[in-house]
Every structure is written in C-alpha cells, then in structure tokens.
Design an enzyme around this catalytic site. Structure first.
Site, PDB file in Angstrom:
ATOM      1  N   HIS A 103       0.837  -1.207   0.000  1.00  0.00           N
ATOM      2  CA  HIS A 103       0.000   0.000   0.000  1.00  0.00           C
ATOM      3  C   HIS A 103       0.869   1.253   0.000  1.00  0.00           C
ATOM      4  CE1 HIS A 103      -3.356   2.690   1.185  1.00  0.00           C
ATOM      5  NE2 HIS A 103      -2.425   3.280   1.929  1.00  0.00           N
ATOM      6  N   GLU A 104       1.886   1.295   0.854  1.00  0.00           N
ATOM      7  CA  GLU A 104       2.753   2.475   0.919  1.00  0.00           C
ATOM      8  C   GLU A 104       3.536   2.654  -0.376  1.00  0.00           C
ATOM      9  OE1 GLU A 104       2.184   4.542   3.104  1.00  0.00           O
ATOM     10  OE2 GLU A 104       1.017   3.243   4.407  1.00  0.00           O
ATOM     11  N   HIS A 107       1.674   4.567  -2.977  1.00  0.00           N
ATOM     12  CA  HIS A 107       1.772   6.027  -2.944  1.00  0.00           C
ATOM     13  C   HIS A 107       2.984   6.517  -3.738  1.00  0.00           C
ATOM     14  CE1 HIS A 107      -1.572   6.561  -0.324  1.00  0.00           C
ATOM     15  NE2 HIS A 107      -1.014   5.961   0.713  1.00  0.00           N
TER      16      HIS A 107
END
Length: 231
Positions: A103-104, A107
């Site tokens: 998920h990170e 970004h």
C-alpha cells in the site's frame, strides 16, 4: 444558559456519532491487523523485501526504504522519496505486513505517475496545517468578541481540513487497489493470503472514511453555532 445547552446539544448531535464511527474503525483496524499479522505468507517475503521488489518492478529504484519505529507508522514521504516501514512491517513476513508495505509503495507509484488527487492533496497541505492549528481558536475568539469576520475565517480555514480529508479518500483507496493488484499478479501472496491482505487494507481505509465524517460533522457544528449567534 440556553447558549451552553445548545453548545453541548451540538456536540451530541454532530460529533458523538462521528466519534463512535471513528472508534469502531480503529478497533476494526487493530483486530484485523492483529489477526493477519499472525498469518505468515507462503513465499516468505518480508514487508521490506516486497516493497523493494514492487518499487523495482515499477522502475522506482531511486525510491528508498527505511525502517521506522512504532506500530502502523508506515508511510511514504514524497519530500525525501522514501517509503518508511514500521517495526511490525519491515522485517515481518506476515500477510498483513506485505499488504501494508505494498500500500505504501502504491503512494510512491502514484507520485511517479502524477496521480491527480495526490497532487491536489500535496497542494493543500500548507493550508490544512495552518487551519488545523488555528481554525477552531479563531472561530471561538470571534464568537466571544463578536467579531464575525474571525468566525468566518475560522470556518474557511477548517474547510481546508475537510477538503484534505475528502481528497485523501481516492488517494488511499487507489493505493490499496494498486497494492492488491500487484501482490496478486506478481504472486507475493496467493489464494486466501490475498483475501487477508484485502481485509487489512479495507479496515484501514475505513479510518479515512471516519476521518472525513468527523471533519464534516465538525464543520456542520461550527456552521450551526455561527448561525445561531447571527440570528
């Protein structure tokens, strides 16, 4: 006396429901993450290993990965172009850790590809930082001193916080979607492991929904208070 009764009635009407939703969301995140942090991934990737592999496959060899202390303090820092993974993610080979790490990294991919909602969020961060600190004090100082322009400025500044929370939703949901697609397509997780990662990221997403709800209800509360004072 009537003013103070209305003040506390506003609290129960606007903020208490949002606070309950926020608490429920936090409990869901804690329980879901705790459950899947105990489920080891079949292929044995750690959070850091998965993050590095996903970054490299997207041509982002220039994005660094750092270990950061704490629990669920994971984040991507666009200023330094670094993905920071927490104690429970960096060296963990759990399903939850890989989901959070991916998920990170999502970004970082958004930043690299110029994802519009992320650009908008970055642009309003300065106004949000100012608004979060002085909006409420300005609003109530304006009420106490009967300076209507101060209450208006307070409301406008707080609206930047609401806008930030609103723009954050597509940023976070898109990062999770990217993460799930990547870990499934590239086989970082398989079968039921993907389902576990999805549950972790879905629970985390609800905290952002709760944050938006809290901000909206607070803004409505300020507008209600200002409206009664102007009557």
């Amino acid at each position: 006396m009537g003013y103070y009764i209305n003040y506390y009635m506003d609290y129960f009407l606007y903020l208490l429901p949002a606070l309950i939703v926020t608490i429920v969301a936090q409990v869901m995140v804690s329980r879901t993450y705790s459950k899947y942090s105990k489920v080891r991934s079949g292929r044995g990737y750690t959070g850091a290993m998965a993050a590095r592999a996903i970054l490299d496959s997207n041509g982002l060899q220039n994005v660094g990965i750092e270990h950061i202390s704490g629990n669920l303090t994971d984040h991507y820092d666009p200023r330094t172009n670094v993905v920071r993974l927490s104690d429970s993610v960096y060296n963990s080979d759990s399903v939850a850790a890989i989901g959070v790490a991916a998920h990170e990294v999502g970004h970082a991919v958004q930043q690299n590809r110029g994802y519009l909602p992320m650009k908008i969020r970055a642009a309003i961060i300065p106004a949000t930082q100012i608004g979060s600190k002085i909006a409420i004090p300005l609003f109530f100082i304006g009420l106490i001193l009967s300076f209507e322009y101060l209450t208006t400025i307070g409301i406008i500044l707080f609206s930047a916080t609401v806008l930030f929370q609103l723009v954050t939703l597509p940023v976070e949901f898109n990062a999770s979607r990217r993460a799930l697609q990547t870990i499934e397509q590239d086989h970082f997780l398989e079968g039921g492991e993907v389902t576990g990662a999805k549950k972790v990221l879905s629970a985390a997403a609800m905290t952002y929904v709760a944050g938006l709800l809290m901000a909206i209800m607070q803004l409505l509360r300020l507008l209600a208070i200002a409206g009664r004072r102007n009557d």
